[in-house]
Design an enzyme around this catalytic site. Structure first.
Site, PDB file in Angstrom:
ATOM      1  NE  ARG A 240      -1.997  -1.345   3.535  1.00 32.21           N
ATOM      2  CZ  ARG A 240      -2.313  -1.131   4.799  1.00 32.21           C
ATOM      3  NH1 ARG A 240      -3.474  -0.593   5.114  1.00 32.21           N
ATOM      4  NH2 ARG A 240      -1.485  -1.447   5.771  1.00 32.21           N
TER       5      ARG A 240
ATOM      6  CG  ASN B 150      -3.776  -4.423   3.319  1.00 31.51           C
ATOM      7  OD1 ASN B 150      -3.216  -4.372   2.232  1.00 31.51           O
ATOM      8  ND2 ASN B 150      -3.105  -4.420   4.453  1.00 31.51           N
TER       9      ASN B 150
END
Length: 92
Positions: free
Chosen positions: A20, A38
């Site tokens: 990320r 996520n």
């Protein structure tokens, strides 16, 4: 300049490997907007908006990701650019 919006679901070893944050940094360097997060199923999801060429560069980067990631597949849907975001963030 043609702007697009892409929704990605990235599969493989993509959580716990800085995917990320690395995606956020890449997106910012390309001046793109949107978010990455996520998902409970172990995948990473991203919604990306910006100039088509730059979005495609980030999508290509996502096929590999950061060094510890092992991407096994990407599901991709393209949509009409909406100009919805001011930045690129990690969503929770």
């Amino acid at each position: 300049m043609n702007h697009i919006r892409i929704h990605l679901i990235i599969e493989g070893r993509v959580q716990g490997v800085w995917f990320r944050e690395s995606t956020r940094r890449e997106a910012i360097s390309l001046k793109l907007t949107g978010w990455v997060r996520n998902r409970p199923d172990g995948t990473v999801e991203a919604l990306i908006e910006g100039p088509e060429h730059e979005v495609n560069r980030l999508v290509s980067w996502c096929h590999k990701g950061p060094p510890a990631a092992r991407v096994t597949g990407i599901r991709k849907d393209q949509d009409t650019w909406q100009g919805e975001f001011d930045s690129f963030d990690i969503a929770f």
